[in-house]
Design a protein around this motif. Sequence first.
Motif, PDB file in Angstrom:
ATOM      1  N   HIS A 156     -35.698 -33.593  15.727  1.00 50.13           N
ATOM      2  CA  HIS A 156     -35.673 -34.589  14.663  1.00 50.13           C
ATOM      3  C   HIS A 156     -34.538 -35.580  14.891  1.00 50.13           C
ATOM      4  O   HIS A 156     -34.699 -36.776  14.691  1.00 50.13           O
TER       5      HIS A 156
ATOM      6  N   GLY B  81     -35.193 -38.338  17.171  1.00 51.74           N
ATOM      7  CA  GLY B  81     -36.064 -39.378  16.659  1.00 51.74           C
ATOM      8  C   GLY B  81     -37.536 -39.102  16.868  1.00 51.74           C
ATOM      9  O   GLY B  81     -38.361 -40.011  16.826  1.00 51.74           O
ATOM     10  N   GLU B  82     -37.890 -37.823  17.094  1.00 50.78           N
ATOM     11  CA  GLU B  82     -39.303 -37.506  17.275  1.00 50.78           C
ATOM     12  C   GLU B  82     -39.990 -37.434  15.898  1.00 50.78           C
ATOM     13  O   GLU B  82     -39.459 -36.824  14.963  1.00 50.78           O
ATOM     14  N   ALA B  83     -41.148 -38.051  15.783  1.00 49.54           N
ATOM     15  CA  ALA B  83     -41.808 -38.137  14.470  1.00 49.54           C
ATOM     16  C   ALA B  83     -42.411 -36.797  14.066  1.00 49.54           C
ATOM     17  O   ALA B  83     -42.341 -36.391  12.902  1.00 49.54           O
ATOM     18  N   HIS B  84     -43.017 -36.080  15.045  1.00 51.74           N
ATOM     19  CA  HIS B  84     -43.654 -34.804  14.721  1.00 51.74           C
ATOM     20  C   HIS B  84     -43.022 -33.695  15.551  1.00 51.74           C
ATOM     21  O   HIS B  84     -43.544 -33.328  16.599  1.00 51.74           O
TER      22      HIS B  84
END
Lengths: 272, 75
Positions: A126, A129-132
Amino acid sequence: MHESPIIKLGGLRIDLSVVLMLVVTCAIVFILAKLATRKLSVENPSKIQNFMEWVIEFVQAQISSAMDFKKGKPFLALGVTMIMFIFVGNMLGLIFGVVTEYDNKDAATVFGQPIVSVTEKLDTLHAKGEAHPHAEVAWWKSPTADIGVTMGLALLVFVIVHYLGAVKNTKAYFKHYFQPYPVFFPINLIEQFSKLLTHGIRLYANIFAGEVLIGVIMGLASSSVVGAVLSVPLLMAWQGFSIFIGAIQAFIFVVLMMVYISQTVDMHHEEH
Amino acid sequence: MEGMALLAAGIVAGLGALGAGIGNGLLISKTVEGVARQPESKSTLQTLMFLGVGLIEVMPIIGVVLAFMFYGKAS
């Protein structure tokens, strides 16, 4: 790579997959030994009784190659337990895997405790910057692919060796630390600890590297069509080699255990 | 820094494999020689050979585990 299911219990990080696999391995070995000794018969031995007799004779031969069998007889049960436990443990990781997937932190719990490794991984993903964010946890593996287990087994042998040396063979045991000259004391001390380390790490590294390579081949299989076709013979070859490695490592662990025991128990005064 | 870690992984795996290859080659060739001279001692020699192979195999495998650790650091 798969995470291990680690929970925090009283300040300790406990790997639940290792606990689970230790219980499974113990249960399999116990049931095997119980079945093999249930209907003992001299005239008409069952197949599994023959198998267990073969295992015991095999360990007996290893003991008598390391030391006088009269002195080594008490270690027969220990050797048979060790070889069966390690062999079954080495084989368990090869048959299949159980993987659970987690996408959010609230779902990653077991017995009401958060799985620390998953929440940490999700947090770092997270932060990147990973969305999922997504984490996979492997529940089924060889118990011997964990360094805690193998070092525990090696420590058991270490304690047995040095306790027996100090109690049963006191004079020769303490004298050998100062052989051939008193200057060699630190080297002899290092030798004892390096024996402990290599005994444990040898088993761990072999089984762990085998499982890592299986993971790499599985990754290749899911990468492309060519990779999927290639991975089938590769995985077959590596699984076969892993069975060989697992058997050899169980054998070597027991042989080295007997050699270490014989070095302190069967030590002769005149030889050194 | 990442490049150096990858280089270290490559070197440790490669040199480990090289050493183990030489060691296993020596060990097995000597075993074959021994069996050719004295076929009746084949089973003893074979057991000793497998023991030696197991002892030699550790070093490259520890090297591979180290290589995976370096690789994990790099990526």
